[in-house]
Design a protein around this motif. Structure first.
Motif, PDB file in Angstrom:
ATOM      1  N   SER A 177       0.846  -1.187   0.000  1.00 54.14           N
ATOM      2  CA  SER A 177       0.000   0.000   0.000  1.00 54.14           C
ATOM      3  C   SER A 177       0.885   1.241   0.000  1.00 54.14           C
ATOM      4  CB  SER A 177      -0.956   0.005   1.196  1.00 54.14           C
ATOM      5  OG  SER A 177      -0.243   0.032   2.400  1.00 54.14           O
ATOM      6  N   SER A 178       0.355   2.323  -0.578  1.00 52.91           N
ATOM      7  CA  SER A 178       1.144   3.549  -0.695  1.00 52.91           C
ATOM      8  C   SER A 178       0.233   4.769  -0.711  1.00 52.91           C
ATOM      9  CB  SER A 178       1.977   3.520  -1.985  1.00 52.91           C
ATOM     10  OG  SER A 178       1.141   3.533  -3.124  1.00 52.91           O
ATOM     11  N   ASP A 179       0.826   5.895  -0.369  1.00 60.27           N
ATOM     12  CA  ASP A 179       0.230   7.215  -0.602  1.00 60.27           C
ATOM     13  C   ASP A 179       1.393   8.146  -0.911  1.00 60.27           C
ATOM     14  OD1 ASP A 179       1.144   7.708   2.062  1.00 60.27           O
ATOM     15  OD2 ASP A 179      -0.831   7.325   2.876  1.00 60.27           O
ATOM     16  N   THR A 180       1.826   8.987   0.027  1.00 60.34           N
ATOM     17  CA  THR A 180       3.004   9.828  -0.238  1.00 60.34           C
ATOM     18  C   THR A 180       4.296   9.041  -0.048  1.00 60.34           C
ATOM     19  OG1 THR A 180       3.027  10.625   2.035  1.00 60.34           O
ATOM     20  CG2 THR A 180       1.821  11.954   0.408  1.00 60.34           C
ATOM     21  N   GLY A 181       4.174   7.815   0.399  1.00 61.48           N
ATOM     22  CA  GLY A 181       5.310   6.915   0.575  1.00 61.48           C
ATOM     23  C   GLY A 181       4.827   5.480   0.492  1.00 61.48           C
ATOM     24  N   ILE A 182       5.747   4.553   0.640  1.00 61.81           N
ATOM     25  CA  ILE A 182       5.380   3.138   0.684  1.00 61.81           C
ATOM     26  C   ILE A 182       5.041   2.817   2.137  1.00 61.81           C
ATOM     27  CG2 ILE A 182       6.145   0.768   0.259  1.00 61.81           C
ATOM     28  CD1 ILE A 182       5.756   2.520  -2.270  1.00 61.81           C
ATOM     29  N   ASN A 183       3.768   2.573   2.395  1.00 61.12           N
ATOM     30  CA  ASN A 183       3.301   2.301   3.756  1.00 61.12           C
ATOM     31  C   ASN A 183       3.498   0.842   4.146  1.00 61.12           C
ATOM     32  OD1 ASN A 183       2.447   4.951   3.878  1.00 61.12           O
ATOM     33  ND2 ASN A 183       0.390   4.465   3.232  1.00 61.12           N
ATOM     34  N   ALA A 184       3.317  -0.052   3.173  1.00 55.35           N
ATOM     35  CA  ALA A 184       3.452  -1.487   3.439  1.00 55.35           C
ATOM     36  C   ALA A 184       3.954  -2.176   2.187  1.00 55.35           C
ATOM     37  CB  ALA A 184       2.113  -2.087   3.862  1.00 55.35           C
ATOM     38  N   ILE A 185       4.644  -3.308   2.391  1.00 59.62           N
ATOM     39  CA  ILE A 185       5.148  -4.066   1.250  1.00 59.62           C
ATOM     40  C   ILE A 185       5.185  -5.553   1.591  1.00 59.62           C
ATOM     41  CG2 ILE A 185       7.609  -3.845   1.831  1.00 59.62           C
ATOM     42  CD1 ILE A 185       8.015  -3.299  -1.260  1.00 59.62           C
ATOM     43  N   SER A 186       4.822  -6.362   0.602  1.00 66.30           N
ATOM     44  CA  SER A 186       4.925  -7.823   0.682  1.00 66.30           C
ATOM     45  C   SER A 186       5.747  -8.301  -0.498  1.00 66.30           C
ATOM     46  CB  SER A 186       3.548  -8.486   0.616  1.00 66.30           C
ATOM     47  OG  SER A 186       2.785  -8.200   1.747  1.00 66.30           O
ATOM     48  N   PHE A 187       6.416  -9.418  -0.311  1.00 66.89           N
ATOM     49  CA  PHE A 187       7.278  -9.983  -1.332  1.00 66.89           C
ATOM     50  C   PHE A 187       6.750 -11.354  -1.715  1.00 66.89           C
ATOM     51  CE2 PHE A 187       9.663  -7.241   1.536  1.00 66.89           C
ATOM     52  CZ  PHE A 187      10.054  -6.260   0.646  1.00 66.89           C
ATOM     53  N   HIS A 188       6.634 -11.594  -3.022  1.00 68.55           N
ATOM     54  CA  HIS A 188       6.060 -12.837  -3.534  1.00 68.55           C
ATOM     55  C   HIS A 188       7.141 -13.595  -4.292  1.00 68.55           C
ATOM     56  CE1 HIS A 188       1.967 -11.432  -2.529  1.00 68.55           C
ATOM     57  NE2 HIS A 188       2.544 -10.257  -2.710  1.00 68.55           N
ATOM     58  N   TRP A 189       7.362 -14.842  -3.894  1.00 74.74           N
ATOM     59  CA  TRP A 189       8.491 -15.645  -4.359  1.00 74.74           C
ATOM     60  C   TRP A 189       8.006 -16.807  -5.209  1.00 74.74           C
ATOM     61  CZ3 TRP A 189      12.792 -13.194  -2.613  1.00 74.74           C
ATOM     62  CH2 TRP A 189      12.648 -12.361  -1.496  1.00 74.74           C
ATOM     63  N   ASP A 190       8.749 -17.122  -6.251  1.00 79.46           N
ATOM     64  CA  ASP A 190       8.422 -18.264  -7.103  1.00 79.46           C
ATOM     65  C   ASP A 190       9.631 -18.566  -7.984  1.00 79.46           C
ATOM     66  OD1 ASP A 190       6.984 -20.321  -8.279  1.00 79.46           O
ATOM     67  OD2 ASP A 190       5.359 -19.057  -9.006  1.00 79.46           O
ATOM     68  N   ASN A 191       9.507 -19.618  -8.784  1.00 84.64           N
ATOM     69  CA  ASN A 191      10.524 -19.947  -9.764  1.00 84.64           C
ATOM     70  C   ASN A 191      10.673 -18.751 -10.695  1.00 84.64           C
ATOM     71  OD1 ASN A 191      11.141 -20.930 -12.619  1.00 84.64           O
ATOM     72  ND2 ASN A 191      11.784 -22.649 -11.360  1.00 84.64           N
ATOM     73  N   PRO A 192      11.892 -18.389 -11.087  1.00 80.39           N
ATOM     74  CA  PRO A 192      12.055 -17.183 -11.901  1.00 80.39           C
ATOM     75  C   PRO A 192      11.313 -17.220 -13.232  1.00 80.39           C
ATOM     76  CG  PRO A 192      14.171 -18.271 -11.523  1.00 80.39           C
ATOM     77  CD  PRO A 192      13.152 -19.011 -10.739  1.00 80.39           C
ATOM     78  N   ASN A 193      11.010 -18.403 -13.758  1.00 84.04           N
ATOM     79  CA  ASN A 193      10.360 -18.495 -15.064  1.00 84.04           C
ATOM     80  C   ASN A 193       8.876 -18.844 -14.968  1.00 84.04           C
ATOM     81  OD1 ASN A 193      12.831 -17.998 -16.342  1.00 84.04           O
ATOM     82  ND2 ASN A 193      13.411 -20.123 -16.029  1.00 84.04           N
ATOM     83  N   SER A 194       8.312 -18.894 -13.769  1.00 84.81           N
ATOM     84  CA  SER A 194       6.910 -19.267 -13.629  1.00 84.81           C
ATOM     85  C   SER A 194       6.002 -18.227 -14.264  1.00 84.81           C
ATOM     86  CB  SER A 194       6.555 -19.446 -12.156  1.00 84.81           C
ATOM     87  OG  SER A 194       6.659 -18.223 -11.478  1.00 84.81           O
ATOM     88  N   ASN A 195       4.946 -18.697 -14.908  1.00 85.21           N
ATOM     89  CA  ASN A 195       3.935 -17.825 -15.525  1.00 85.21           C
ATOM     90  C   ASN A 195       4.516 -16.850 -16.547  1.00 85.21           C
ATOM     91  OD1 ASN A 195       1.929 -18.991 -13.907  1.00 85.21           O
ATOM     92  ND2 ASN A 195       2.428 -17.584 -12.245  1.00 85.21           N
ATOM     93  N   CYS A 196       5.579 -17.253 -17.197  1.00 85.24           N
ATOM     94  CA  CYS A 196       6.208 -16.372 -18.177  1.00 85.24           C
ATOM     95  C   CYS A 196       6.551 -17.192 -19.408  1.00 85.24           C
ATOM     96  CB  CYS A 196       7.453 -15.721 -17.581  1.00 85.24           C
ATOM     97  SG  CYS A 196       8.265 -14.610 -18.751  1.00 85.24           S
ATOM     98  N   ASP A 197       5.833 -16.946 -20.487  1.00 84.09           N
ATOM     99  CA  ASP A 197       6.030 -17.723 -21.708  1.00 84.09           C
ATOM    100  C   ASP A 197       7.333 -17.403 -22.424  1.00 84.09           C
ATOM    101  OD1 ASP A 197       3.595 -18.972 -21.304  1.00 84.09           O
ATOM    102  OD2 ASP A 197       2.503 -17.496 -22.494  1.00 84.09           O
ATOM    103  N   HIS A 198       7.869 -16.188 -22.243  1.00 79.94           N
ATOM    104  CA  HIS A 198       9.050 -15.797 -22.995  1.00 79.94           C
ATOM    105  C   HIS A 198      10.309 -15.643 -22.131  1.00 79.94           C
ATOM    106  CE1 HIS A 198       6.918 -12.134 -21.768  1.00 79.94           C
ATOM    107  NE2 HIS A 198       8.112 -11.613 -21.626  1.00 79.94           N
ATOM    108  N   CYS A 199      10.268 -16.119 -20.884  1.00 80.88           N
ATOM    109  CA  CYS A 199      11.462 -16.088 -20.040  1.00 80.88           C
ATOM    110  C   CYS A 199      12.365 -17.266 -20.400  1.00 80.88           C
ATOM    111  CB  CYS A 199      11.091 -16.193 -18.555  1.00 80.88           C
ATOM    112  SG  CYS A 199      10.169 -14.770 -17.965  1.00 80.88           S
ATOM    113  N   GLU A 200      13.642 -17.084 -20.215  1.00 76.92           N
ATOM    114  CA  GLU A 200      14.593 -18.165 -20.468  1.00 76.92           C
ATOM    115  C   GLU A 200      14.407 -19.248 -19.429  1.00 76.92           C
ATOM    116  OE1 GLU A 200      18.566 -16.762 -20.660  1.00 76.92           O
ATOM    117  OE2 GLU A 200      18.059 -15.137 -22.013  1.00 76.92           O
ATOM    118  N   GLU A 201      14.556 -20.481 -19.847  1.00 78.99           N
ATOM    119  CA  GLU A 201      14.457 -21.617 -18.908  1.00 78.99           C
ATOM    120  C   GLU A 201      15.737 -21.748 -18.126  1.00 78.99           C
ATOM    121  OE1 GLU A 201      11.848 -23.470 -18.119  1.00 78.99           O
ATOM    122  OE2 GLU A 201      10.636 -22.378 -19.525  1.00 78.99           O
TER     123      GLU A 201
END
Length: 165
Positions: free
Chosen positions: A141-165
């Protein structure tokens, strides 16, 4: 019977290794909510722009493949940009927060550390509990700054048709 057990164990193991995870939310949920989950379809994280002032992280923008996400946050302070090398991924994020995000430190699988903001507040340390997974997108969430942040982790090529394997 043994074949069925072996197939079941292999399927469960494969599913657990492909399961995405997230860490956070760090900070306060005040402000406008955002998620960059759709941006991961544009590719792996290749660059970051982070703006910070004397007190907190005021804004963030992430490049997925060659396309920049929408900028989130305010306009105060100085902006820094980092570029990741091919094959380099963000494997850990440390930081400090109170009701806003004061500091973010991005650490890559190649050992580089990129630090933004001020050393103020309660420390957090985020990484994926699953081996060989990296930061795929952020939310918060944000307004004049970043109030909150979450980080989402997965395989680097997941859900990406044109990423290198």
């Amino acid at each position: 019977m043994w074949l069925w057990i072996l197939v079941s164990v292999c399927a469960i193991t494969a599913a657990q290794q492909r399961r995405p995870s997230h860490s956070g939310e760090h900070g306060s949920p005040d402000g406008e909510r955002f998620s960059q989950s759709a941006n991961k379809l544009d590719g792996q994280i290749t660059a970051l722009r982070v703006r910070s002032n004397r007190r907190y992280i005021s804004g963030i923008q992430v490049r997925y493949g060659a396309k920049w996400s929408k900028y989130r946050g305010g306009k105060s302070g100085d902006q820094k940009e980092i570029l990741l090398n091919p094959g380099e991924h963000i494997s850990q994020v440390k930081g400090k927060n109170t009701s806003v995000i004061h500091q973010l430190v991005f650490i890559t699988n190649k050992g580089q550390e990129f630090s933004f903001g001020k050393d103020i507040g309660t420390a957090f340390n985020s990484s994926s509990p699953i081996p060989d997974t990296y930061l795929r997108y952020i939310s918060g969430s944000s307004d004049t700054g970043i109030n909150a942040i979450s980080f989402h982790w997965d395989n680097p090529n997941s859900n990406c048709d044109h990423c290198e394997e």
